[in-house]
Design an enzyme around this catalytic site. Structure first.
Site, short mmCIF file in Angstrom:
data_model
loop_
_atom_site.label_atom_id
_atom_site.label_comp_id
_atom_site.label_asym_id
_atom_site.label_seq_id
_atom_site.Cartn_x
_atom_site.Cartn_y
_atom_site.Cartn_z
N ASN A 25 7.71 -9.97 -0.10
CA ASN A 25 8.02 -9.13 1.25
C ASN A 25 7.22 -9.51 2.21
OD1 ASN A 25 7.33 -6.98 -0.93
ND2 ASN A 25 7.24 -5.79 0.90
N ASP A 26 6.69 -8.45 2.82
CA ASP A 26 5.90 -8.49 4.14
C ASP A 26 4.96 -9.77 4.13
OD1 ASP A 26 7.04 -6.06 3.86
OD2 ASP A 26 5.18 -5.03 4.23
N GLN A 42 3.40 -9.92 0.33
CA GLN A 42 3.66 -9.06 -0.66
C GLN A 42 4.41 -9.59 -1.54
OE1 GLN A 42 3.11 -5.04 -0.86
NE2 GLN A 42 1.43 -6.74 -0.11
N TRP A 50 10.87 -6.20 -6.70
CA TRP A 50 9.63 -5.58 -6.12
C TRP A 50 9.21 -5.02 -7.35
CZ3 TRP A 50 7.52 -0.96 -5.81
CH2 TRP A 50 6.55 -0.51 -4.79
N SER A 83 0.66 -3.62 1.90
CA SER A 83 0.44 -4.82 3.31
C SER A 83 -1.05 -4.47 3.80
CB SER A 83 1.67 -4.51 4.02
OG SER A 83 2.53 -5.09 3.46
N ASP A 154 -0.79 0.09 5.60
CA ASP A 154 -0.48 -1.10 6.28
C ASP A 154 -1.47 -1.22 7.42
OD1 ASP A 154 1.68 -1.19 4.70
OD2 ASP A 154 3.10 -0.56 6.02
N GLU A 208 6.22 1.62 9.56
CA GLU A 208 5.51 0.66 8.54
C GLU A 208 4.88 -0.32 9.53
OE1 GLU A 208 7.45 1.38 4.26
OE2 GLU A 208 8.38 -0.10 5.63
C1 FRU Z 1 7.12 -2.70 4.09
C2 FRU Z 1 6.22 -1.95 3.10
C3 FRU Z 1 4.95 -1.73 3.53
C4 FRU Z 1 4.34 -1.62 2.17
C5 FRU Z 1 4.63 -2.80 1.48
C6 FRU Z 1 4.84 -2.48 -0.11
O1 FRU Z 1 8.03 -3.42 3.97
O2 FRU Z 1 7.29 -0.93 2.45
O3 FRU Z 1 4.91 -0.42 4.06
O4 FRU Z 1 2.65 -1.62 2.33
O5 FRU Z 1 6.12 -2.91 1.79
O6 FRU Z 1 5.39 -3.75 -0.49
#
Ligand code: FRU
Length: 503
Positions: A25-26, A42, A50, A83, A154, A208
């Protein structure tokens, strides 16, 4: 293969970054060091879902071709690595490098798990590398910033040069409170509270992945604005996850927005249309910028997905892709009532096709009806450049990835002044009820013209309209055989000024 899963190449993009296997992800820790761009992300090293959040790592010399590296910062029994950002600590303010060297320092969120005395909290921690990003060590004094909060995350850190004083600034979120918190530090280890921004504008979901940077206004020497990026989920303009931005001033302590819409905080359509959005599609999330791209460029990248359905996308053994890297600039709008004179963000992709030639090129012509384009070979990895004068037609546009019962439609409606991307019949859509969507963005013609640049890469469509004044990013999951491409005008009086397909 850690997971034992079959890695399926179906839908695998050619020029967008994906992890070779498992979940992504991020984007995290984006930085540039010694000629190399670093993209951390991520990542679940053990499955395509996840979990086990760790920082994956990839490097690139050109922001297009990425080489995956070993996991940089791994989760353990006490914490998941959420993140955050990374900086080149040029003057070794942290002392993590040998005297005279510049360590790389990552600032990430420790999401403490049951095995930790801090279980349930989110706090900010450090890891550092003294070998230019190859290996990372967690700082022994972690966490470095703990508010005893369950949703403080974050961190994005940058070096603030205030003339008389210079220091590190961190922007992070209290996600549930819809607040951006600002802190300062001289050594990345000790942090002092500065101020809080928010809630403001779009607040329909948790806040976020914030970012804060200064950009000049193009063509106005001496004028600049600070851009505060706040991703939110849900509550994005297209539904689910999305990114908004505020423009204003930052004096080293406080961010003051001059784009906050103060009346009627309700999240209705009209009000949301006035906010600044990074993208009007459903698949541009957690977008943040590189901390130190060369030549003063501000380069952003996002996760090409949406938490609504991100866990269910029909890819095998890998899941999640990054968007193209986008260079962002500020321009003052001309034209369109209501927006005239307003400064807005303009976004242009780092083009994976730069230097390659058109494979199809149409001569200027009147358009009425549908015109199939013949592209030799597989036509699911392309860039299309089209310029229209819609004139008196009702709609002009492109039909993308068409095949039996499948099509993705990009259409401009002249009366509405709206560009829409319709993926309701794009291919596999039924894996989640929110996927079959139509995205819309107001777009003003410029001298009667509409310019579109469209990137197709197997499972995605990224649209840049009017040279990046509006963008729509969406995933699609069509059959391999759905590769037809058509240009169309509905009604009389439209002209195609130019059309090129690049592969
Ligand atoms: C955004 C988020 C962040 C967090 C991360 C966890 O997509 O929810 O806020 O740090 O993903 O994977």
């Amino acid at each position: 293969m850690a997971s034992g899963l079959t890695i399926d190449s179906r839908f695998r993009p050619e020029y967008h970054f994906t992890a070779a296997r498992n979940w992504l992800n991020d984007p995290n820790g984006l930085l540039y060091s010694n000629g190399v761009y670093h993209l951390f992300y991520q990542h679940n090293p053990h499955s395509a879902d996840w979990g086990n959040m760790s920082w994956g790592h990839a490097t690139s010399a050109d922001l297009v071709h990425w080489d995956e590296q070993p996991v940089a910062i791994g989760c353990d029994g006490e914490e998941a690595i959420f993140s955050g950002s990374a900086v080149v600590d040029v003057h070794n303010t942290s002392g993590f490098g040998a005297p005279g060297t510049s360590p790389l320092v990552a600032i990430y969120t420790s999401a403490y798990s049951a095995g930790s005395p801090l279980a349930g909290r989110q706090a900010q921690s450090l890891a550092y590398s003294t070998d230019d990003g190859a290996t990372w060590l967690k700082y022994a004094g972690n966490p470095v910033l703990d508010r005893a909060s369950a949703d403080f995350r974050d961190p994005k850190v940058f070096w603030y040069d205030g003339g008389t004083e210079s220091y590190w600034v961190m922007v992070a979120v209290e996600a549930v409170d819809r607040e951006v918190l600002l802190y300062k530090s001289r050594d990345l280890v000790t942090w002092e509270y500065l101020s809080t921004f928010g809630p403001a504008n779009a607040t329909g979901g948790v806040w976020e992945c914030p970012d804060l940077f200064e950009l000049p206004v193009e063509g106005e020497p001496g004028t600049s604005k600070w851009v505060l990026v706040v991703n939110l989920n849900p509550g994005g303009i297209a539904g689910g996850s999305g990114g908004q931005y505020f423009l204003g001033e930052f004096d080293g302590v406080r961010f003051r927005s001059d784009s906050t819409v103060t009346e009627g905080m309700q999240e209705n359509g009209a009000r949301m249309g006035e906010y600044g959005w990074l993208d009007w599609g459903r698949d541009y999330y957690a977008a943040v910028s590189f901390s130190n791209a060369p030549d003063g460029r501000r380069l952003m990248i996002g996760w090409m997905n949406n938490w609504q359905y991100g866990a269910l996308t029909p890819t095998g053994g890998w899941r999640g892709a990054m968007t193209l890297v986008r260079e962002v600039t500020l321009v003052r709008r001309a034209g369109q009532a209501g927006l005239a004179g307003r400064v807005v963000l303009k976004q242009q992709p780092v083009d994976p096709f730069a230097g390659t030639c058109d494979v199809v090129c149409a001569a200027p012509q009147q358009l009425s009806g549908s015109y199939p384009l013949t592209v030799e070979g597989p036509a699911d990895v392309l860039r299309i450049d089209a310029e229209f004068v819609p004139g008196t037609a009702n709609e002009v546009g492109l039909v993308l990835r068409e095949g039996t019962g499948e099509r993705t439609v990009l259409a401009y409606n002249v009366a509405q002044g709206v560009l829409r991307l319709d993926r309701t019949a794009s291919g596999e859509t039924r894996f989640h009820e929110d996927f079959a969507s139509v995205e819309r963005v107001p777009v003003a013609l410029e001298d009667g013209r509409l310019r579109l640049q469209v990137f197709l890469d197997r499972c995605s469509v990224e649209v840049f309209a009017q040279d990046g004044l509006a963008t729509i990013t969406d995933q699609i999951f069509p059959s391999d055989t759905s590769t037809s491409l058509t240009v169309f005008a509905e009604g009389e009086g439209a002209a195609l000024v130019s059309l090129g397909v690049v592969r």
